[in-house]
Design a protein around this motif. Structure first.
Motif, PDB file in Angstrom:
ATOM      1  N   GLU A  56      -4.821  -9.429   9.961  1.00  0.00           N
ATOM      2  CA  GLU A  56      -6.200 -10.071   9.880  1.00  0.00           C
ATOM      3  C   GLU A  56      -6.541 -10.368   8.429  1.00  0.00           C
ATOM      4  OE1 GLU A  56     -10.751  -9.121  10.530  1.00  0.00           O
ATOM      5  OE2 GLU A  56      -9.505  -8.246  11.707  1.00  0.00           O
TER       6      GLU A  56
ATOM      7  N   HIS B 140      -8.737 -10.863   5.432  1.00  0.00           N
ATOM      8  CA  HIS B 140     -10.212 -10.811   4.899  1.00  0.00           C
ATOM      9  C   HIS B 140     -10.613 -11.681   3.979  1.00  0.00           C
ATOM     10  CE1 HIS B 140      -9.728  -7.174   7.464  1.00  0.00           C
ATOM     11  NE2 HIS B 140      -8.624  -6.718   6.481  1.00  0.00           N
ATOM     12  N   HIS B 141      -9.616 -12.114   3.176  1.00  0.00           N
ATOM     13  CA  HIS B 141     -10.159 -13.062   1.941  1.00  0.00           C
ATOM     14  C   HIS B 141      -8.828 -13.867   1.732  1.00  0.00           C
ATOM     15  CE1 HIS B 141     -13.484 -10.407   0.976  1.00  0.00           C
ATOM     16  NE2 HIS B 141     -12.558  -9.292   1.024  1.00  0.00           N
TER      17      HIS B 141
ATOM     18  N   THR C 257      -0.362  -2.622   2.911  1.00  0.00           N
ATOM     19  CA  THR C 257      -1.697  -3.197   2.519  1.00  0.00           C
ATOM     20  C   THR C 257      -1.246  -4.260   1.497  1.00  0.00           C
ATOM     21  OG1 THR C 257      -2.287  -1.083   2.885  1.00  0.00           O
ATOM     22  CG2 THR C 257      -3.830  -2.472   1.554  1.00  0.00           C
TER      23      THR C 257
ATOM     24  N   THR D 175      -5.393  -8.329   3.111  1.00  0.00           N
ATOM     25  CA  THR D 175      -4.904  -7.928   4.869  1.00  0.00           C
ATOM     26  C   THR D 175      -4.061  -6.661   4.787  1.00  0.00           C
ATOM     27  OG1 THR D 175      -3.729  -9.141   6.486  1.00  0.00           O
ATOM     28  CG2 THR D 175      -2.865  -9.368   4.621  1.00  0.00           C
TER      29      THR D 175
END
Length: 157
Positions: free
Chosen positions: A89, A91-92, A119, A132
């Motif tokens: 997913e 995130h930014h 990560t 993400t």
């Protein structure tokens, strides 16, 4: 010092050379598998980095992290193939010029597999920003009778 090498053939990774180089492990125990500057060739029509580029780097970084962990555990060299990537997913957004770090740590060693958590972070305004993350599973394989078959990741049983 021996240089560790990872040979990429589509989504098949071959672990080579026995030496484990003393690479970066952060305070959280994560291994810095890859660090890359995002370039204009990787942008989508919106001017941000295409998600598929990041997914490719996650796959490669997970394999590099898996190789590091296999050697660290003293297991024999093995060929790895990607079998799954879970829970991705974004995130930014990622921008051209971002220096993106891909950290890995082992979630699980199975009989023939290794699952690595990757990560993805970038530094913005002096702070690490989590972009993400994903769990990537690789299976150790060997060519047997013309077919790639799973083999124990820890070596012969």
């Amino acid at each position: 010092m021996a240089v560790c090498r990872l040979t990429l053939w589509f989504n098949k990774y071959i672990v080579t050379n026995k030496a484990v180089s003393p690479m970066t492990v952060d305070k959280q125990g994560r291994y810095l598998a890859t660090k890359i500057t995002m370039m204009p060739r990787d942008t989508n029509p919106h001017g941000t980095i295409f998600g598929g580029v990041i997914l490719s780097h996650i796959d490669q970084s997970g394999a590099i992290g898996a190789r590091y962990s296999i050697r660290k555990e003293g297991f024999p060299d093995c060929a790895l193939v990607t079998v799954a990537m879970n829970r991705v997913e974004f995130h930014h957004p990622v921008y051209v010029g971002d220096v993106v770090s891909f950290y890995s740590h082992v979630e699980r060693f199975g009989r023939t597999s290794i699952t690595v958590h990757v990560t993805v972070e970038s530094e913005r305004d002096g702070e690490a920003l989590m972009l993400t993350e994903a769990d990537v599973t690789y299976v150790a394989v060997q060519l047997i009778d013309g077919e790639r078959r799973p083999v124990p990741i820890r070596g012969a049983e």
